[in-house]
Write a protein that holds these residues in place. Sequence first.
Motif, PDB file in Angstrom:
ATOM      1  N   SER A 121       0.828  -1.212   0.000  1.00  0.00           N
ATOM      2  CA  SER A 121       0.000   0.000   0.000  1.00  0.00           C
ATOM      3  C   SER A 121       0.865   1.266   0.000  1.00  0.00           C
ATOM      4  O   SER A 121       0.406   2.333  -0.385  1.00  0.00           O
ATOM      5  N   PRO A 180      -3.070   9.367   7.911  1.00  0.00           N
ATOM      6  CA  PRO A 180      -4.133  10.032   7.144  1.00  0.00           C
ATOM      7  C   PRO A 180      -3.980  11.559   7.143  1.00  0.00           C
ATOM      8  O   PRO A 180      -4.350  12.222   6.183  1.00  0.00           O
ATOM      9  N   TRP A 185      -1.583  10.257   0.141  1.00  0.00           N
ATOM     10  CA  TRP A 185      -1.335   9.198  -0.848  1.00  0.00           C
ATOM     11  C   TRP A 185      -1.354   7.806  -0.228  1.00  0.00           C
ATOM     12  O   TRP A 185      -1.351   6.792  -0.934  1.00  0.00           O
ATOM     13  N   ILE A 186      -1.342   7.730   1.103  1.00  0.00           N
ATOM     14  CA  ILE A 186      -1.365   6.411   1.760  1.00  0.00           C
ATOM     15  C   ILE A 186      -2.814   5.966   1.947  1.00  0.00           C
ATOM     16  O   ILE A 186      -3.595   6.655   2.603  1.00  0.00           O
ATOM     17  N   PRO A 187      -3.197   4.800   1.406  1.00  0.00           N
ATOM     18  CA  PRO A 187      -4.588   4.344   1.532  1.00  0.00           C
ATOM     19  C   PRO A 187      -4.902   3.897   2.966  1.00  0.00           C
ATOM     20  O   PRO A 187      -3.990   3.503   3.710  1.00  0.00           O
ATOM     21  N   PRO A 188      -6.178   3.941   3.351  1.00  0.00           N
ATOM     22  CA  PRO A 188      -6.558   3.647   4.744  1.00  0.00           C
ATOM     23  C   PRO A 188      -6.145   2.249   5.205  1.00  0.00           C
ATOM     24  O   PRO A 188      -5.818   2.058   6.382  1.00  0.00           O
ATOM     25  N   GLU A 189      -6.138   1.247   4.287  1.00  0.00           N
ATOM     26  CA  GLU A 189      -5.831  -0.125   4.726  1.00  0.00           C
ATOM     27  C   GLU A 189      -4.380  -0.273   5.182  1.00  0.00           C
ATOM     28  O   GLU A 189      -4.008  -1.275   5.794  1.00  0.00           O
TER      29      GLU A 189
END
Lengths: 249, 249
Positions: A121, A180, A185-189
């Motif tokens: 991710s 967050p 650019w970092i997805p929540p998962e």
Amino acid sequence: MTATLSSSRLSAAPRPPIPTLERPLSPAALEETLRSFSGAYYVEHPFHQLMYAGRLSPRQFQGWVANRLAYQRVVPRKDAAILSNCPDPVVRREWIQRIVDHDGTEPGTGGIELWIRLGVSLGVPREEMEDERHVLPAARLICESYVTFCRTKPWVEAVASSLTELFAPRIHQQRIEAFPKHYPWIPPEALDYFKSRLVQAPRDVRHGLAIVQRHCTTVDTQRGAFQALAFKLEMLWALIDTIHHAYAE
Amino acid sequence: MTATLSSSRLSAAPRPPIPTLERPLSPAALEETLRSFSGAYYVEHPFHQLMYAGRLSPRQFQGWVANRLAYQRVVPRKDAAILSNCPDPVVRREWIQRIVDHDGTEPGTGGIELWIRLGVSLGVPREEMEDERHVLPAARLICESYVTFCRTKPWVEAVASSLTELFAPRIHQQRIEAFPKHYPWIPPEALDYFKSRLVQAPRDVRHGLAIVQRHCTTVDTQRGAFQALAFKLEMLWALIDTIHHAYAE
């Protein structure tokens, strides 16, 4: 003229306040003293300060996540070394859960897999996480030293070395908040690993602390526990410091 | 005049037929060769022959069961040593079941507990089983050598050393048949441990054998596997031989 070594870019780990014992501490004072080592935890390292301030580049994040996999991968091996040295089946029965947590119970489960997904991710292809091509030799040797410590030291000292978990909830919470906020650019998962550790780490630390309190009742064994925790703090510091300088911008 | 040592009462273990390899064996031939070591398994030891012929006294049975607990107790520790040396989480995820089988999942469960109950049913008080007062120093050191082997040898050789399980169903079945036939003083629940192993051992041996077949594909690694199985056969022989002479009547 004498040269000094003060110019090294590798920073020395902060020394934890190891007390000079004249008599054994009570279990409560032993816990309090172990907790007082928190200032030497690598949450205070400059690389982590950059991370939480939103100042890491994607490349730095990727270098970090790829190298830290080496640490995730030694964790079940060091826990198995503790099992191997521990003669008490009651302790083993509980300690074994840590191995299950990291290895999972089937393909696609467990903390190592969650860390690989974190890497994906953050933009490191799964193949490049799994084959460890980005892992620095220094990072690998530093992680291996943790297995060696747990294999060769008395098992109660190896348990004491796990007590950096005392300080881990703070680092996990910081990541859950900072990612967050600063890194859209970092997805929540990407946060799944840290959320899982918020549940596991407090349970693990209660068990580890109870073992140390029950077994370390003399000056010598309490000193052993302090030295073990100091070793682990230094090991984690050395790991993040290696990553920090390898990917400095 | 030269003295000879032929008069020792401690009998040498039968040597298994370790082949001279010129090229690697196929997986099937490797399995066949490993199975051909069965003649060196301690099922053939005089003490076991006395056991299956109904000729052991209660005292001999009790010496056997109390000393063999030392072996049961090292098994989870040697399996944890294998986990600690094994870098493959897929292997670890399956191998860990052996530790759970021996330690159980809660107090009063697992193979070690079943062995203690076997001791109680053969007339050794639980306290005397648990505190190991009857365990001979030689028996303890022989068992500890198994942990050391698994800790210090390549993990695949340690797996190969577990393949004495190939020969174990026969020994368990013999006990299940011989105990009620020859020893009316032994209660039926004494057989619980052996019945549990009749289920676990074939599963374990399939997994162990598959690992050895997959990883030992060269002359050197196949030789390592043969030597490892020979070591374990000798270790088990030494253990029963020690018990045999300590309680000879």
